[in-house]
Scaffold this motif. Structure first.
Motif, PDB file in Angstrom:
ATOM      1  N   LYS A 194       0.830  -1.214   0.000  1.00  0.00           N
ATOM      2  CA  LYS A 194       0.000   0.000   0.000  1.00  0.00           C
ATOM      3  C   LYS A 194       0.859   1.257   0.000  1.00  0.00           C
ATOM      4  CE  LYS A 194      -3.679  -0.284   2.334  1.00  0.00           C
ATOM      5  NZ  LYS A 194      -4.661  -0.411   3.437  1.00  0.00           N
ATOM      6  N   LEU A 195       1.903   1.279   0.801  1.00  0.00           N
ATOM      7  CA  LEU A 195       2.763   2.457   0.851  1.00  0.00           C
ATOM      8  C   LEU A 195       3.544   2.636  -0.454  1.00  0.00           C
ATOM      9  CD1 LEU A 195       4.135   2.262   4.510  1.00  0.00           C
ATOM     10  CD2 LEU A 195       2.262   3.656   3.620  1.00  0.00           C
ATOM     11  N   ARG A 196       3.973   1.558  -1.065  1.00  0.00           N
ATOM     12  CA  ARG A 196       4.667   1.670  -2.343  1.00  0.00           C
ATOM     13  C   ARG A 196       3.736   2.198  -3.427  1.00  0.00           C
ATOM     14  NH1 ARG A 196       8.160  -3.594  -3.755  1.00  0.00           N
ATOM     15  NH2 ARG A 196       8.560  -2.241  -5.547  1.00  0.00           N
ATOM     16  N   TRP A 197       2.486   1.731  -3.422  1.00  0.00           N
ATOM     17  CA  TRP A 197       1.527   2.201  -4.412  1.00  0.00           C
ATOM     18  C   TRP A 197       1.195   3.686  -4.210  1.00  0.00           C
ATOM     19  CZ3 TRP A 197      -0.581   1.853  -8.910  1.00  0.00           C
ATOM     20  CH2 TRP A 197      -1.814   2.443  -9.164  1.00  0.00           C
ATOM     21  N   VAL A 198       1.084   4.117  -2.955  1.00  0.00           N
ATOM     22  CA  VAL A 198       0.784   5.523  -2.677  1.00  0.00           C
ATOM     23  C   VAL A 198       1.920   6.419  -3.169  1.00  0.00           C
ATOM     24  CG1 VAL A 198       0.528   7.183  -0.802  1.00  0.00           C
ATOM     25  CG2 VAL A 198      -0.812   5.107  -0.788  1.00  0.00           C
ATOM     26  N   GLY A 199       3.151   6.008  -2.938  1.00  0.00           N
ATOM     27  CA  GLY A 199       4.277   6.776  -3.452  1.00  0.00           C
ATOM     28  C   GLY A 199       4.286   6.843  -4.968  1.00  0.00           C
ATOM     29  N   HIS A 200       3.927   5.735  -5.619  1.00  0.00           N
ATOM     30  CA  HIS A 200       3.865   5.728  -7.080  1.00  0.00           C
ATOM     31  C   HIS A 200       2.774   6.672  -7.587  1.00  0.00           C
ATOM     32  CE1 HIS A 200       4.120   4.243 -11.162  1.00  0.00           C
ATOM     33  NE2 HIS A 200       2.851   3.892 -11.144  1.00  0.00           N
ATOM     34  N   VAL A 201       1.622   6.680  -6.922  1.00  0.00           N
ATOM     35  CA  VAL A 201       0.533   7.576  -7.323  1.00  0.00           C
ATOM     36  C   VAL A 201       0.928   9.032  -7.101  1.00  0.00           C
ATOM     37  CG1 VAL A 201      -1.846   8.253  -6.808  1.00  0.00           C
ATOM     38  CG2 VAL A 201      -1.247   5.842  -6.956  1.00  0.00           C
ATOM     39  N   HIS A 202       1.618   9.303  -6.010  1.00  0.00           N
ATOM     40  CA  HIS A 202       2.026  10.681  -5.728  1.00  0.00           C
ATOM     41  C   HIS A 202       2.995  11.214  -6.781  1.00  0.00           C
ATOM     42  CE1 HIS A 202       3.023  14.244  -3.413  1.00  0.00           C
ATOM     43  NE2 HIS A 202       4.312  13.945  -3.540  1.00  0.00           N
ATOM     44  N   ARG A 203       3.813  10.350  -7.354  1.00  0.00           N
ATOM     45  CA  ARG A 203       4.772  10.780  -8.371  1.00  0.00           C
ATOM     46  C   ARG A 203       4.169  10.844  -9.773  1.00  0.00           C
ATOM     47  NH1 ARG A 203       7.909   7.263  -5.193  1.00  0.00           N
ATOM     48  NH2 ARG A 203       7.486   5.570  -6.668  1.00  0.00           N
ATOM     49  N   MET A 204       2.903  10.478  -9.914  1.00  0.00           N
ATOM     50  CA  MET A 204       2.244  10.559 -11.218  1.00  0.00           C
ATOM     51  C   MET A 204       1.995  12.010 -11.615  1.00  0.00           C
ATOM     52  SD  MET A 204      -0.653   7.562 -11.152  1.00  0.00           S
ATOM     53  CE  MET A 204      -0.232   5.839 -11.124  1.00  0.00           C
ATOM     54  N   ASP A 205       1.684  12.187 -12.900  1.00  0.00           N
ATOM     55  CA  ASP A 205       1.300  13.507 -13.379  1.00  0.00           C
ATOM     56  C   ASP A 205      -0.085  13.874 -12.851  1.00  0.00           C
ATOM     57  OD1 ASP A 205       3.677  13.607 -14.774  1.00  0.00           O
ATOM     58  OD2 ASP A 205       2.798  12.742 -16.606  1.00  0.00           O
ATOM     59  N   PRO A 229      -5.685   7.923 -11.308  1.00  0.00           N
ATOM     60  CA  PRO A 229      -5.491   7.505  -9.905  1.00  0.00           C
ATOM     61  C   PRO A 229      -5.148   8.659  -8.972  1.00  0.00           C
ATOM     62  CG  PRO A 229      -4.403   5.976 -11.376  1.00  0.00           C
ATOM     63  CD  PRO A 229      -4.843   7.130 -12.218  1.00  0.00           C
ATOM     64  N   LYS A 230      -4.330   9.590  -9.438  1.00  0.00           N
ATOM     65  CA  LYS A 230      -3.974  10.729  -8.598  1.00  0.00           C
ATOM     66  C   LYS A 230      -5.160  11.668  -8.405  1.00  0.00           C
ATOM     67  CE  LYS A 230      -0.267  14.090  -7.946  1.00  0.00           C
ATOM     68  NZ  LYS A 230       1.008  14.610  -8.495  1.00  0.00           N
ATOM     69  N   ILE A 231      -5.971  11.835  -9.445  1.00  0.00           N
ATOM     70  CA  ILE A 231      -7.159  12.677  -9.313  1.00  0.00           C
ATOM     71  C   ILE A 231      -8.127  12.087  -8.301  1.00  0.00           C
ATOM     72  CG2 ILE A 231      -9.176  13.553 -10.556  1.00  0.00           C
ATOM     73  CD1 ILE A 231      -7.451  13.710 -13.054  1.00  0.00           C
ATOM     74  N   VAL A 232      -8.305  10.776  -8.349  1.00  0.00           N
ATOM     75  CA  VAL A 232      -9.243  10.115  -7.425  1.00  0.00           C
ATOM     76  C   VAL A 232      -8.741  10.181  -5.992  1.00  0.00           C
ATOM     77  CG1 VAL A 232     -10.260   7.896  -6.828  1.00  0.00           C
ATOM     78  CG2 VAL A 232     -10.194   8.616  -9.206  1.00  0.00           C
ATOM     79  N   MET A 233      -7.432  10.006  -5.793  1.00  0.00           N
ATOM     80  CA  MET A 233      -6.904   9.973  -4.430  1.00  0.00           C
ATOM     81  C   MET A 233      -6.904  11.352  -3.771  1.00  0.00           C
ATOM     82  SD  MET A 233      -3.340   8.295  -3.034  1.00  0.00           S
ATOM     83  CE  MET A 233      -2.298   9.684  -3.456  1.00  0.00           C
ATOM     84  N   TYR A 234      -6.669  12.388  -4.526  1.00  0.00           N
ATOM     85  CA  TYR A 234      -6.570  13.725  -3.938  1.00  0.00           C
ATOM     86  C   TYR A 234      -7.860  14.545  -4.089  1.00  0.00           C
ATOM     87  CZ  TYR A 234      -1.552  13.182  -3.277  1.00  0.00           C
ATOM     88  OH  TYR A 234      -0.308  12.745  -2.857  1.00  0.00           O
ATOM     89  N   SER A 235      -8.868  14.013  -4.748  1.00  0.00           N
ATOM     90  CA  SER A 235     -10.094  14.776  -4.945  1.00  0.00           C
ATOM     91  C   SER A 235     -11.027  14.602  -3.746  1.00  0.00           C
ATOM     92  CB  SER A 235     -10.799  14.322  -6.221  1.00  0.00           C
ATOM     93  OG  SER A 235     -11.147  12.952  -6.137  1.00  0.00           O
TER      94      SER A 235
END
Length: 334
Positions: free
Chosen positions: A202-213, A218-224
């Motif tokens: 889970k932590l590795r996936w979160v870091g990968h999503v955070h580094r996305m454009d 996925p980044k839009i869904v997580m931070y929206s």
């Protein structure tokens, strides 16, 4: 020809010159008999053709009906999957819940484990380290597929841990009558717990999503956040952000500043590795201390004695329940 014939009874011709009888039909064969025979044969053949045609038509009708019913069933199933049925209340449908996803993963992993039962797990020519590597490469990856997006409760974690322990005990040939603890099984196999693996993924996936454009979904869904809507009555449902905060706190990572660490990929991976190792060590220590307290209840660090009968209770809630029964037993008001 010199023959004299007399017509006798029953259409027989008696020759005058000899005593033998010549049987001759009293009347010649007419053409009407041949016509009736041909008509009956043609009628029978036409009846057979009609029966065959009727059978073929019935079979075609049955096949068409079956195909139509199958198409209707498929259409209904697709409609149920795509749309929701509106009944007395607003839109109701059965989404894919966490329990269904966990059950699906458990069934897939159990199938993978069972196919290798005789060839790998019960093969005495293979070492235990080889078996555990195959188990981690085949079964664990099947079990934890998509676990980085799960939001788990304690009941789901216990189900996964139970399956993990059962598989390891089968590989290591440890029966339940040997009374070997789960911590000892994990140390013998050289594998971490399922909870530690889920936290790490889970932590590795979160870091990968955070580094996305920023335009990635996925980044839009997580931070929206939801702009409108309402929460139903009762306790709020556990969100993915709540699960992420719990994982970060368990690994001793700052909840507010984790995004700065996740920017650097190599540093974030090293931080996750150290944090999950520490998390597993703390979990093992807590499990050993809990087992020690359970086996030796008198060595509890915080005893709770009863004020009426001086009985030692291990927890405060147990003391409250015991005192209620004890007061009733001694005739005191509750």
């Amino acid at each position: 020809m010199g023959w004299e014939c007399e017509l006798g009874e029953k259409g027989r011709l008696r020759s005058s010159s000899s005593s033998r009888l010549v049987s001759i039909s009293s009347r010649p064969v007419s053409s009407s008999n041949t016509r009736s025979g041909s008509n009956s044969s043609s009628r029978s053949s036409s009846n057979i053709v009609v029966v065959i045609v009727v059978v073929v038509v019935v079979v075609v009708v049955v096949v068409v009906v079956v195909v139509v019913v199958a198409v209707i069933i498929v259409v209904v199933v697709i409609a149920e999957a795509m749309f929701c049925w509106c009944a007395d209340s607003p839109c109701k449908r059965t989404p894919v819940t966490r329990g269904n996803e966990i059950d699906n993963r458990l069934s897939k992993a159990s199938s993978s484990f069972g196919r290798l039962y005789k060839r790998v797990w019960k093969n005495k020519n293979l070492r235990a380290t080889t078996k555990t590597r195959v188990y981690r490469a085949v079964v664990i990856t099947t079990l934890l597929y998509g676990s980085e997006s799960w939001v788990l409760d304690r009941s789901h974690t216990r189900l996964l841990e139970r399956f993990h322990q059962r598989c390891l005990r089968t590989i290591l040939d440890v029966h339940w009558t040997n009374y070997v603890s789960n911590v000892a099984i994990l140390e013998q196999a050289g594998l971490p717990s399922i909870e530690a693996l889920i936290v790490k993924s889970k932590l590795r996936w979160v870091g990968h999503v955070h580094r996305m454009d920023d335009h990635r979904l996925p980044k839009i869904v997580m931070y929206s956040e939801l702009s409108s809507g309402y929460r139903e009555r009762g306790a709020p449902r556990k969100r993915y952000k709540d699960s992420l905060k719990r994982s970060l706190s368990a690994c001793d990572i700052d909840v507010q500043g984790w995004s700065d660490l996740a920017t650097d990929r190599s540093a974030w991976r090293c931080r996750i590795q150290d944090a999950t190792t520490k998390f597993e060590e703390e979990r093992i220590t807590a499990a050993n201390s809990k087992r020690l307290r359970r086996n030796n209840p008198t060595q509890s660090p915080t005893p709770h004695p009863c004020r009426h009968c001086s009985r030692i209770c291990r927890t405060r809630i147990g003391l409250i329940s015991h005192e209620r029964v004890c007061r009733q037993r001694h005739g005191q008001p509750p």
